[in-house]
Design an enzyme around this catalytic site. Structure first.
Site, short mmCIF file in Angstrom:
data_model
loop_
_atom_site.label_atom_id
_atom_site.label_comp_id
_atom_site.label_asym_id
_atom_site.label_seq_id
_atom_site.Cartn_x
_atom_site.Cartn_y
_atom_site.Cartn_z
CB VAL A 58 -1.09 0.04 1.15
CG1 VAL A 58 -1.91 -1.14 1.06
CG2 VAL A 58 -0.22 0.09 2.55
CB SER A 137 -4.40 3.48 17.13
OG SER A 137 -3.93 3.07 18.28
CE1 TYR A 150 0.07 2.03 14.66
CE2 TYR A 150 -0.44 3.19 16.76
CZ TYR A 150 -0.92 2.01 15.54
OH TYR A 150 -1.73 1.22 15.75
CB ALA A 152 2.38 11.71 13.73
CE LYS A 154 -2.65 3.63 12.82
NZ LYS A 154 -3.65 2.71 11.66
#
Length: 253
Positions: A58, A137, A150, A152, A154
């Site tokens: 992706v 999350s 991570y 940032a 989400k």
């Protein structure tokens, strides 16, 4: 059989929440395009005619174009996109490298943007009132030390979800996200030491760490007609983690 006759794309479908979501959609009648970097686990007992395995990174700049072309050629439509693929990089803030940052952003945010754009184009052009569900999350709203890239991504994902929902609403396409808390997956399992598990069970009001299937249920709800009047929303699936302000082991008197 809420998804009978529907075409659903699930990213990160090789394991964890993505795999549980793909299985749930299959079991409820959907034709599923299961997207992952590389499919290595078998799908025992799953209907081959309705299960399409697609190897796709992706984070690849060409991923959106490739997915769009695939959907047009194979189905001429898409009803559901569940953006589940994600990665977590653990490192202190002061030691995160540019390469660390770029990879997490590419998978968790940029990839979601362009795959959603690809699916939405097919939905709009085919007149399909589609459903896009993003996976955020609890750490979009609750800090997670040593995981700045991570968290940032989400937080950005949730903001992006609302903007996408506003723009696609005139076309009948809804965009929502789920916000999982502690969930046992291949990504999270290495950090769930006995000490961490004890701390989580003390912190989470429902005292459980979720299996992926619990989060998949929420994704499939938002992907279904039952949620047709919900868009731009984020559904907590965290056992009460984010809302609880109590101090474990203490009681106010």
């Amino acid at each position: 059989m809420r998804f009978s006759g529907k075409v659903a794309v699930v990213t990160g479908a090789g394991s964890g929440i993505g795999r549980a979501t793909a299985i749930r959609l299959l079991d409820e009648g959907a034709t599923v395009v299961a997207v992952d970097l590389k499919h290595v686990e078998p799908w025992p007992g799953r209907p081959e005619g309705r299960l399409h395995l697609v190897d796709l990174d992706v984070a690849d700049p060409d991923a959106g174009r490739r997915l769009e072309a695939y959907l047009r050629e194979e189905f001429q439509r898409v009803d559901v996109l569940a953006n589940v693929a994600g990665i977590l990089h653990i490192a202190p803030f002061l030691k995160v490298t540019r390469a660390d940052w770029d990879r997490v952003v590419a998978v968790n945010l940029t990839g979601v943007f362009f795959l959603s754009q690809a699916a939405a184009r097919v939905m709009v052009e085919s007149g399909t009132p589609g459903r896009i569900v993003n996976v955020s999350s609890v750490h979009a709203v609750v800090s997670e030390p040593n995981a700045a890239p991570y968290t940032a991504t989400k937080g950005g994902l949730e903001a992006m979800t609302r903007t996408m929902a506003s723009e696609l609403a005139p076309h009948g396409v809804t965009v929502n996200c789920v916000r999982p808390g502690a969930t046992r997956t291949k990504m999270s399992e290495p950090i769930y030491t006995p000490e961490i598990v004890r701390s989580l069970q003390a912190k989470i009001p429902l005292r459980e760490i979720a299996p992926p299937e619990w989060v998949a249920s929420a994704i499939c709800y938002l992907a279904s007609e039952e949620a047709r009047y919900t868009t731009g929303a984020c559904l907590d699936v965290d056992g009460g983690y984010a809302m609880d302000g109590s101090l474990p082991g203490t009681v106010y008197s």
